[in-house]
Design a protein around this motif. Structure first.
Motif, mmCIF file in Angstrom:
data_model
loop_
_atom_site.group_PDB
_atom_site.id
_atom_site.type_symbol
_atom_site.label_atom_id
_atom_site.label_comp_id
_atom_site.label_asym_id
_atom_site.label_seq_id
_atom_site.Cartn_x
_atom_site.Cartn_y
_atom_site.Cartn_z
ATOM 1 N N LYS A 12 -33.581 20.339 -14.075
ATOM 2 C CA LYS A 12 -34.075 21.515 -13.347
ATOM 3 C C LYS A 12 -35.256 21.182 -12.454
ATOM 4 C CE LYS A 12 -32.867 25.760 -15.801
ATOM 5 N NZ LYS A 12 -33.355 26.848 -16.696
ATOM 6 N N LYS A 13 -36.152 20.363 -12.979
ATOM 7 C CA LYS A 13 -37.383 20.055 -12.248
ATOM 8 C C LYS A 13 -37.104 19.254 -10.988
ATOM 9 C CE LYS A 13 -42.071 18.290 -12.968
ATOM 10 N NZ LYS A 13 -43.017 17.672 -13.941
ATOM 11 N N THR A 14 -36.244 18.252 -11.092
ATOM 12 C CA THR A 14 -35.977 17.396 -9.938
ATOM 13 C C THR A 14 -34.839 17.918 -9.080
ATOM 14 O OG1 THR A 14 -34.420 16.009 -11.174
ATOM 15 C CG2 THR A 14 -36.731 15.359 -11.210
ATOM 16 N N GLY A 15 -33.867 18.589 -9.731
ATOM 17 C CA GLY A 15 -32.667 18.981 -9.019
ATOM 18 C C GLY A 15 -31.788 17.773 -8.737
ATOM 19 N N ILE A 16 -30.672 18.003 -8.065
ATOM 20 C CA ILE A 16 -29.812 16.913 -7.591
ATOM 21 C C ILE A 16 -29.992 16.904 -6.079
ATOM 22 C CG2 ILE A 16 -27.469 16.086 -7.261
ATOM 23 C CD1 ILE A 16 -28.542 17.927 -10.409
ATOM 24 N N THR A 17 -30.687 15.899 -5.587
ATOM 25 C CA THR A 17 -31.167 15.921 -4.197
ATOM 26 C C THR A 17 -30.362 15.071 -3.232
ATOM 27 O OG1 THR A 17 -32.720 14.153 -4.781
ATOM 28 C CG2 THR A 17 -33.533 16.407 -4.909
ATOM 29 N N GLY A 18 -29.539 14.161 -3.739
ATOM 30 C CA GLY A 18 -28.784 13.273 -2.856
ATOM 31 C C GLY A 18 -28.250 12.100 -3.645
ATOM 32 N N ILE A 19 -27.941 11.022 -2.941
ATOM 33 C CA ILE A 19 -27.391 9.835 -3.596
ATOM 34 C C ILE A 19 -28.063 8.592 -3.038
ATOM 35 C CG2 ILE A 19 -25.454 9.713 -1.953
ATOM 36 C CD1 ILE A 19 -23.732 8.731 -4.363
ATOM 37 N N CYS A 20 -28.485 7.685 -3.930
ATOM 38 C CA CYS A 20 -29.174 6.469 -3.499
ATOM 39 C C CYS A 20 -28.187 5.306 -3.418
ATOM 40 C CB CYS A 20 -30.333 6.141 -4.431
ATOM 41 S SG CYS A 20 -29.824 5.693 -6.103
ATOM 42 N N GLY A 21 -28.673 4.127 -3.074
ATOM 43 C CA GLY A 21 -27.817 2.978 -2.813
ATOM 44 C C GLY A 21 -26.868 2.616 -3.931
ATOM 45 N N SER A 22 -27.386 2.475 -5.170
ATOM 46 C CA SER A 22 -26.505 2.093 -6.282
ATOM 47 C C SER A 22 -25.465 3.174 -6.544
ATOM 48 C CB SER A 22 -27.333 1.831 -7.548
ATOM 49 O OG SER A 22 -28.042 2.996 -7.941
ATOM 50 N N GLY A 23 -25.836 4.449 -6.337
ATOM 51 C CA GLY A 23 -24.894 5.548 -6.510
ATOM 52 C C GLY A 23 -23.786 5.521 -5.472
ATOM 53 N N ILE A 24 -24.140 5.176 -4.236
ATOM 54 C CA ILE A 24 -23.131 5.094 -3.169
ATOM 55 C C ILE A 24 -22.114 4.011 -3.483
ATOM 56 C CG2 ILE A 24 -22.809 4.508 -0.730
ATOM 57 C CD1 ILE A 24 -25.711 5.662 -0.340
ATOM 58 N N ILE A 25 -22.618 2.850 -3.928
ATOM 59 C CA ILE A 25 -21.730 1.741 -4.271
ATOM 60 C C ILE A 25 -20.754 2.162 -5.364
ATOM 61 C CG2 ILE A 25 -21.633 -0.561 -5.311
ATOM 62 C CD1 ILE A 25 -22.615 -0.572 -2.445
ATOM 63 N N GLU A 26 -21.262 2.763 -6.426
ATOM 64 C CA GLU A 26 -20.400 3.154 -7.541
ATOM 65 C C GLU A 26 -19.447 4.275 -7.139
ATOM 66 O OE1 GLU A 26 -22.212 3.745 -11.301
ATOM 67 O OE2 GLU A 26 -23.242 1.807 -11.291
ATOM 68 N N ALA A 27 -19.925 5.238 -6.340
ATOM 69 C CA ALA A 27 -19.073 6.358 -5.925
ATOM 70 C C ALA A 27 -17.874 5.858 -5.134
ATOM 71 C CB ALA A 27 -19.881 7.355 -5.103
ATOM 72 N N ILE A 28 -18.112 4.982 -4.159
ATOM 73 C CA ILE A 28 -17.011 4.499 -3.320
ATOM 74 C C ILE A 28 -16.083 3.589 -4.120
ATOM 75 C CG2 ILE A 28 -16.473 3.087 -1.286
ATOM 76 C CD1 ILE A 28 -18.896 4.310 0.064
ATOM 77 N N ALA A 29 -16.646 2.755 -4.989
ATOM 78 C CA ALA A 29 -15.809 1.896 -5.827
ATOM 79 C C ALA A 29 -14.938 2.735 -6.760
ATOM 80 C CB ALA A 29 -16.685 0.941 -6.629
ATOM 81 N N GLU A 30 -15.498 3.765 -7.368
ATOM 82 C CA GLU A 30 -14.739 4.640 -8.259
ATOM 83 C C GLU A 30 -13.681 5.428 -7.484
ATOM 84 O OE1 GLU A 30 -14.784 5.694 -11.683
ATOM 85 O OE2 GLU A 30 -15.764 3.795 -12.109
ATOM 86 N N MET A 31 -14.009 5.838 -6.269
ATOM 87 C CA MET A 31 -13.025 6.539 -5.431
ATOM 88 C C MET A 31 -11.847 5.620 -5.118
ATOM 89 S SD MET A 31 -15.692 8.531 -2.908
ATOM 90 C CE MET A 31 -14.475 9.171 -1.750
ATOM 91 N N PHE A 32 -12.141 4.342 -4.889
ATOM 92 C CA PHE A 32 -11.066 3.373 -4.634
ATOM 93 C C PHE A 32 -10.208 3.183 -5.880
ATOM 94 C CE2 PHE A 32 -9.994 -1.281 -4.849
ATOM 95 C CZ PHE A 32 -8.878 -1.208 -4.021
ATOM 96 N N LEU A 33 -10.845 3.020 -7.050
ATOM 97 C CA LEU A 33 -10.100 2.821 -8.292
ATOM 98 C C LEU A 33 -9.248 4.042 -8.641
ATOM 99 C CD1 LEU A 33 -12.808 1.078 -10.542
ATOM 100 C CD2 LEU A 33 -10.875 -0.001 -9.372
ATOM 101 N N ALA A 34 -9.725 5.231 -8.261
ATOM 102 C CA ALA A 34 -9.000 6.467 -8.580
ATOM 103 C C ALA A 34 -7.937 6.802 -7.543
ATOM 104 C CB ALA A 34 -9.984 7.627 -8.713
ATOM 105 N N GLY A 35 -7.853 6.014 -6.481
ATOM 106 C CA GLY A 35 -6.849 6.270 -5.453
ATOM 107 C C GLY A 35 -7.274 7.270 -4.401
ATOM 108 N N ILE A 36 -8.516 7.710 -4.454
ATOM 109 C CA ILE A 36 -9.015 8.659 -3.444
ATOM 110 C C ILE A 36 -9.210 7.932 -2.108
ATOM 111 C CG2 ILE A 36 -10.938 10.190 -2.842
ATOM 112 C CD1 ILE A 36 -11.389 10.517 -5.901
ATOM 113 N N ILE A 37 -9.567 6.681 -2.182
ATOM 114 C CA ILE A 37 -9.721 5.849 -0.993
ATOM 115 C C ILE A 37 -8.649 4.763 -1.024
ATOM 116 C CG2 ILE A 37 -11.217 4.199 0.214
ATOM 117 C CD1 ILE A 37 -13.608 5.663 -0.828
ATOM 118 N N THR A 38 -7.989 4.542 0.102
ATOM 119 C CA THR A 38 -7.008 3.467 0.196
ATOM 120 C C THR A 38 -7.718 2.131 0.365
ATOM 121 O OG1 THR A 38 -6.850 3.668 2.594
ATOM 122 C CG2 THR A 38 -5.348 5.030 1.267
ATOM 123 N N GLN A 39 -6.944 1.048 0.305
ATOM 124 C CA GLN A 39 -7.548 -0.277 0.409
ATOM 125 C C GLN A 39 -8.245 -0.476 1.749
ATOM 126 O OE1 GLN A 39 -4.935 -3.675 0.445
ATOM 127 N NE2 GLN A 39 -6.476 -5.003 -0.472
#
Length: 681
Positions: A461-488
């Motif tokens: 509550k205090k911080t909120g969810i404000t955005g995504i940092c570098g390590s989060g971007i890497i994991e988000a895109i990698a997970e999207m690829f593994l889940a088939g949301i992103i093609t090769q």
């Protein structure tokens, strides 16, 4: 009770060094050790004040040394030792003796504990890290100077020299002219007892009234985004305090080239940036000394690492030549300079050492990383990667080392990303996506819970969810690829939008909603492309080095820097940020550049070592390599268009679909990027 010294000499062996000799009965152990060159620490010159010369008497028979080391073969505990042990905050451990106050009465074996050795070892936290041997650039020597009288007309400086020679056998010491300005005051304040700081070249740095136990050094890593400083005890190597600040030069430009552009467009722009970085170092020095309850004038040595542009601006050198080919450095050699010449608020005689650079865009920070990781001492082919706005890459082993830089851009730090931000409380830093439902869960900085756990909402509550940092971007895109949301080929797959409401259409492309709250966080097609461009530039640079070394794989990978410290190796490999390797051999090196600065601070011999090593490093300029573009195009795919990742496939189930790269579009991106690098590198 007086000691009978009329008998023959005693045989003494010191461990762990194995040095040995014969000494008259009654010889102090410290004196015998010093005569043999045994590594025993002492500042007070055998007066029982500092307690650093503690030793252990090993008793029993030692056939190897032909010695029967009896308990009675050293003198009983002395009044000096009792007085020392009675002092507050002083400790004489059970079984230990002060070697300066203990005499040899017969054959004996004397052990020097690690904490009583001058050249102590500091073991870094990483399991595979090497030790730092402490060889301080400055040593302290306590002396008692004979007072002047009407029968001895010699000056105070001469009598100080005589005391240093008499008590420490130090001769031909150099005293700068400035030392005379305060020498008489210091001698009289200390009642003719002073502690003299002498560097390894025989230069007197300071004269302190009374007895002083230790001095400090400062290791500084000047990054383009942050500046970090570590205050260290020069004798023990202990980090007394650390502090970091944002680099104030950011207001002149987010990345290095924009700062060079600022200098090009603003007369005296370099003077402005030099001024603010020096002010920041002064502020950090004041902060760490206050935290450690030390004084600024106790810092007598400073070491610096930084990329070439930070290096030049620190030294007051205009970096404009680094803004275009051939990216010429003013100097690639190490620099030794006085702190006062850098306008630093430290002791008047404090010296600074700046590690050498390697090439126009591979700087002293890379030299620090090489010194810290020491690939030049290994058989294994090691890849070192410092990931930032401009990634530095080092590849090789003790036979050969190569280095390159790759213009990755600021995407890994959250810039140029739709909802990107720097790492701060409230930023998404970890992401997992369910392959069946395509539903995400995540962690944010400042909260240990995953977003699907109870209490997550309450705790954020205090911080909120404000955005995504570098390590989060890497994991988000990698997970999207593994889940088939992103093609090769990096396209967000709109054909599965009906499977999840999180995949939404935006014009001609699609986005993925990671968090739909007060502050919506989503990954757009442009975000994916920005990461592709950045990771492809880094991978292409690595492949060029591998080609030059004529290898197809590496044995180990170390990820350095703040970003490298937080990224999970598996996800870096899924994206194709780094080449295929046994995941167990991929790890974080932490702030390797800063560690290199500490090594250079605490071990003056390492300075000659790194100077010699960097001269042997082969620099590969990616901007002029013909194969760069083809490697770049191949590396746009996840993890790569043509290269196999067998080690990764053992750990992760990679999608089998291969959509095929849009090579025309990617080649256009690559060509545009290459032109920009040649003009603005």
């Amino acid at each position: 009770m007086p000691i009978d010294t009329s008998t023959s000499d005693a045989r003494v062996v010191f461990t762990p060094s194995g040095k040995r000799g014969h000494f008259p009965i009654g010889t102090p152990i410290l004196q015998a050790a010093q005569a043999l060159g045994v590594d025993v620490d002492s500042v007070c010159g055998g007066r029982g004040l500092c307690g650093r010369c503690q030793v252990e008497h090993a008793t029993g028979k030692f056939p190897k040394h032909y010695i029967n080391s009896k308990a009675e073969n050293i003198s009983p505990i002395s009044e000096t030792e009792k007085a020392y042990a009675a002092k507050p905050k002083k400790t004489l451990l059970d079984g230990r003796r002060l070697s300066c106050a203990t005499q040899i009465l017969g054959d004996c074996v004397i052990d020097i504990p690690p904490d009583s050795q001058v050249h102590q070892q500091i073991v870094r936290k990483e399991a595979d890290a090497f030790d730092i041997e402490i060889i301080p650039p400055v040593q302290l020597h306590y002396v008692e100077v004979w007072e002047p009288n009407m029968h001895d007309p010699s000056g105070d400086l001469r009598r100080l020299r005589e005391a240093l020679e008499r008590e420490w056998h130090l001769t031909n010491l150099r005293f700068g002219p400035g030392m005379l300005l305060s020498l008489q005051k210091e001698l009289r304040e200390g009642n003719w007892k002073v502690t003299v700081a002498v560097d390894y070249l025989g230069q007197v740095i300071a004269v302190n009234p009374g007895f002083k136990e230790s001095l400090c050094g400062l290791a500084v890593d000047i990054g383009s985004t942050t500046v970090a400083a570590h205050l260290c005890n020069l004798r023990t190597g202990e980090v007394l305090a650390s502090a970091g600040m944002m680099n104030p030069q950011i207001r002149f430009g987010e990345d290095l080239m924009s700062r060079v552009s600022y200098v090009m467009m603003h007369p005296d722009g370099d003077v402005e940036m030099t001024k603010v970085i020096r002010e920041t170092i002064n502020e950090l020095a004041a902060k760490v000394t206050a935290e450690a309850h030390r004084k600024l004038d106790e810092i007598v040595e400073v070491t610096f690492v930084g990329n070439p542009i930070m290096h030049h601006l620190l030294l007051g050198i205009n970096p404009i030549e680094l803004g275009g080919a051939p990216f010429a450095l003013a100097t690639d050699e190490s620099v030794r300079i006085r702190a006062r010449d850098l306008k630093l608020n430290l002791h008047n005689n404090t010296r600074c050492y700046v590690l050498p650079c390697i090439a126009g865009h591979v700087g002293a920070d890379t030299a620090g990383m090489i010194l810290s990781e020491a690939p030049y001492k290994r058989e294994a082919i090691t890849l070192l990667v410092d990931i930032g706005t401009n990634a530095e890459i080092v590849l090789g082993n003790k036979e050969r080392l190569l280095a390159a830089s790759s213009p990755t851009g600021p995407a890994f730090e959250g810039a140029q990303i739709t909802c990107g931000q720097r790492a701060a409380p409230g930023a998404i830093e970890r992401v997992r996506i369910d392959k069946k439902t395509l539903e995400p869960k995540f962690k944010v900085i400042g909260c240990e819970l995953w977003s699907d756990e109870n209490e997550f909402s309450e705790q954020t509550k205090k911080t909120g969810i404000t955005g995504i940092c570098g390590s989060g971007i890497i994991e988000a895109i990698a997970e999207m690829f593994l889940a088939g949301i992103i093609t090769q080929d990096g396209v967000i797959n709109g054909s599965i939008a009906k499977k999840s409401e999180r995949i939404i259409k935006e014009g001609r492309t699609y986005s993925y909603i990671l968090y739909d709250g007060e502050q919506k966080v989503h990954i757009s097609q442009n975000d994916v492309r920005a990461i592709q461009l950045a990771k492809a530039a880094l991978y292409a640079g690595t492949r060029l080095l591998m080609e030059r070394l004529d290898i197809e794989s590496v044995d180990r990978i170390r990820l350095a820097g703040a970003f490298g410290n937080h990224i999970e190796p598996k996800y870096a490999m899924i994206l194709g940020l780094i080449p295929d390797c046994n995941l167990k051999q991929v790890s974080s090196a932490g702030n390797a550049a800063g560690t290199g600065a500490r090594i250079a601070l605490l071990n003056h011999e390492s300075r000659n070592e790194i100077e010699e090593v960097v001269r042997q490093v082969e620099k590969v300029e990616t901007a002029v390599e013909s194969n760069f573009q083809q490697h770049f195009v191949n590396a746009m795919a996840f993890p790569n268009k043509i290269e196999k990742f067998p080690n990764l496939a053992k750990e992760v189930e990679l999608p089998t679909e291969n959509m095929g790269i849009n090579t025309i579009e990617i080649a256009a991106h690559a060509t545009k990027r290459r032109r920009r690098k040649k003009v603005n590198h």
